[in-house]
Design a protein around this motif. Structure first.
Motif, PDB file in Angstrom:
ATOM      1  N   SER A  92       0.807  -1.230   0.000  1.00 17.73           N
ATOM      2  CA  SER A  92       0.000   0.000   0.000  1.00 17.73           C
ATOM      3  C   SER A  92       0.835   1.273   0.000  1.00 17.73           C
ATOM      4  O   SER A  92       0.311   2.353  -0.260  1.00 17.73           O
ATOM      5  CB  SER A  92      -0.931   0.003   1.215  1.00 17.73           C
ATOM      6  OG  SER A  92      -0.186  -0.030   2.415  1.00 17.73           O
ATOM      7  N   TYR A  93       2.113   1.173   0.299  1.00 16.30           N
ATOM      8  CA  TYR A  93       2.960   2.367   0.312  1.00 16.30           C
ATOM      9  C   TYR A  93       4.353   1.995  -0.199  1.00 16.30           C
ATOM     10  O   TYR A  93       4.747   0.821  -0.247  1.00 16.30           O
ATOM     11  CB  TYR A  93       3.078   2.961   1.723  1.00 16.30           C
ATOM     12  CG  TYR A  93       3.906   2.110   2.677  1.00 16.30           C
ATOM     13  CD1 TYR A  93       5.261   2.359   2.863  1.00 16.30           C
ATOM     14  CD2 TYR A  93       3.335   1.054   3.379  1.00 16.30           C
ATOM     15  CE1 TYR A  93       6.016   1.575   3.722  1.00 16.30           C
ATOM     16  CE2 TYR A  93       4.082   0.269   4.240  1.00 16.30           C
ATOM     17  CZ  TYR A  93       5.424   0.536   4.409  1.00 16.30           C
ATOM     18  OH  TYR A  93       6.179  -0.241   5.254  1.00 16.30           O
ATOM     19  N   GLY A  94       5.085   3.019  -0.603  1.00 14.02           N
ATOM     20  CA  GLY A  94       6.453   2.832  -1.049  1.00 14.02           C
ATOM     21  C   GLY A  94       7.299   4.013  -0.645  1.00 14.02           C
ATOM     22  O   GLY A  94       6.801   5.003  -0.085  1.00 14.02           O
ATOM     23  N   TRP A  95       8.587   3.940  -0.941  1.00 14.05           N
ATOM     24  CA  TRP A  95       9.493   5.024  -0.558  1.00 14.05           C
ATOM     25  C   TRP A  95      10.648   5.110  -1.549  1.00 14.05           C
ATOM     26  O   TRP A  95      10.997   4.147  -2.219  1.00 14.05           O
ATOM     27  CB  TRP A  95      10.037   4.819   0.858  1.00 14.05           C
ATOM     28  CG  TRP A  95      10.711   3.496   1.099  1.00 14.05           C
ATOM     29  CD1 TRP A  95      10.126   2.336   1.532  1.00 14.05           C
ATOM     30  CD2 TRP A  95      12.102   3.180   0.894  1.00 14.05           C
ATOM     31  NE1 TRP A  95      11.058   1.324   1.613  1.00 14.05           N
ATOM     32  CE2 TRP A  95      12.274   1.812   1.238  1.00 14.05           C
ATOM     33  CE3 TRP A  95      13.200   3.915   0.471  1.00 14.05           C
ATOM     34  CZ2 TRP A  95      13.519   1.177   1.158  1.00 14.05           C
ATOM     35  CZ3 TRP A  95      14.445   3.291   0.381  1.00 14.05           C
ATOM     36  CH2 TRP A  95      14.591   1.946   0.736  1.00 14.05           C
ATOM     37  N   THR A  96      11.204   6.314  -1.638  1.00 18.10           N
ATOM     38  CA  THR A  96      12.408   6.577  -2.426  1.00 18.10           C
ATOM     39  C   THR A  96      13.299   7.479  -1.590  1.00 18.10           C
ATOM     40  O   THR A  96      12.806   8.423  -0.962  1.00 18.10           O
ATOM     41  CB  THR A  96      12.079   7.270  -3.759  1.00 18.10           C
ATOM     42  OG1 THR A  96      11.042   6.543  -4.437  1.00 18.10           O
ATOM     43  CG2 THR A  96      13.296   7.361  -4.651  1.00 18.10           C
TER      44      THR A  96
END
Length: 312
Positions: A92-96
């Motif tokens: 449901s979420y991601g990051w960079t």
């Protein structure tokens, strides 16, 4: 003929290195399907509540958390393992994120930067007027190395591994040379979207549930991994114009750096992004291409930005 089966491996048990002494979690037959639950590259450390302060100083990287290994019955060195990618479901979420000293531009930024993505929306919003279509794939898919001992998951090798190949989306097929008995396949490092090059060293990193079907080709030996795409390239972004910046010179890496630097300048100047936001967008959506490598002493690298990311 043996009936094919579907198996599941959860993300509860992972390993962090290529090591042919690791016992397989599962043994399958050619034609079987495996549903892999994989952890994100931070090994679950980054959550929707994480801030940049939580990431200072950077944590030591112990290796990608990989789900597996899976033993393919009768696989032996000299064979080829075909992996058909049936389904990919990001979390449901991601990051960079990026930090000084790493990535394609290790000396261009003096402070780290971090962005969280809402992956329940597709395209995923980046900032006002900028959205990135989701084209999920696994950054790491590989078989175990023949050399004994624990080997880092960071560099790609003949076994595949951390290949970060954005075209390996649903419907694609990956072909890996088998290097040990049973192949011992593992995967992880889910990406919801990435540009060719992954220039800041992270894509949109996320948990992933991947459904893969395995076919063993006896006696078909490959020099390195190869793949077949599911269809035309860039199906989610190739709907409008593209803007490209270039870098030239006798060193391909330096030419790539200059192409990205010029793209960062364009995004800041024409679209109002900060330099940090522009670098992030280059990593998750801009494609580096070799435009020419035959006109010595200089070669040309181009950075292609899909203008479909921007609202008209």
């Amino acid at each position: 003929m043996t009936a094919t089966r579907t198996h599941t491996l959860t993300r509860e048990r992972v390993h962090h290195a290529w090591d042919n002494s690791l016992p397989p979690l599962l043994t399958i037959d050619s034609g079987d399907t495996v549903v892999f639950e994989t952890r994100d590259a931070s090994d679950g450390f980054i959550t929707p509540q994480t801030t940049i302060e939580d990431l200072l100083p950077p944590r030591p990287f112990r290796g990608h958390p990989l789900t597996g290994p899976v033993c393919v019955r009768d696989a032996a060195p000299g064979d080829t393992l075909e992996i058909e990618i049936l389904e990919l479901q990001p979390g449901s979420y991601g990051w960079t994120r990026f930090s000084p000293g790493r990535g394609l531009l290790p000396d261009d930024f003096d402070r780290p930067f971090f962005h969280l993505w809402d992956l329940t929306r597709d395209p995923a919003p980046f900032r006002r007027g900028v959205r990135v279509p989701l084209e999920p794939f696994l950054g790491v898919m590989g078989v175990t190395l023949a050399q004994p001992g624990a080997h880092s998951t960071m560099p790609p090798r003949r076994n595949g591994g951390n290949i970060d190949t954005k075209q390996l989306t649903t419907g694609a097929r990956l072909y890996l040379p088998v290097l040990v008995e049973g192949a011992l396949f593992s995967c992880g490092d889910g990406h919801a979207a990435q540009g060719d090059g992954e220039v800041c060293i992270t894509a949109i990193e996320c948990d992933m549930t991947a459904t893969l079907r395995f076919t063993l080709h006896k006696g078909r030996e490959l020099p390195e991994f190869q793949f077949r795409t599911a269809g035309p390239l860039l199906s989610r972004t190739n709907s409008r114009e593209w803007y490209a910046t270039t870098g030239h010179g006798p060193d391909l890496i330096e030419a790539a750096r200059n192409a990205v630097r010029h793209m960062i300048g364009y995004l800041v100047r024409e679209h109002g992004l900060t330099r940090e936001e522009a670098y992030i967008l280059c990593s998750v959506a801009v494609d580096l291409k070799l435009s020419e490598v035959v006109d010595a002493p200089n070669w040309v690298v181009s950075a292609f930005l899909p203008l479909s990311l921007f609202e008209r």
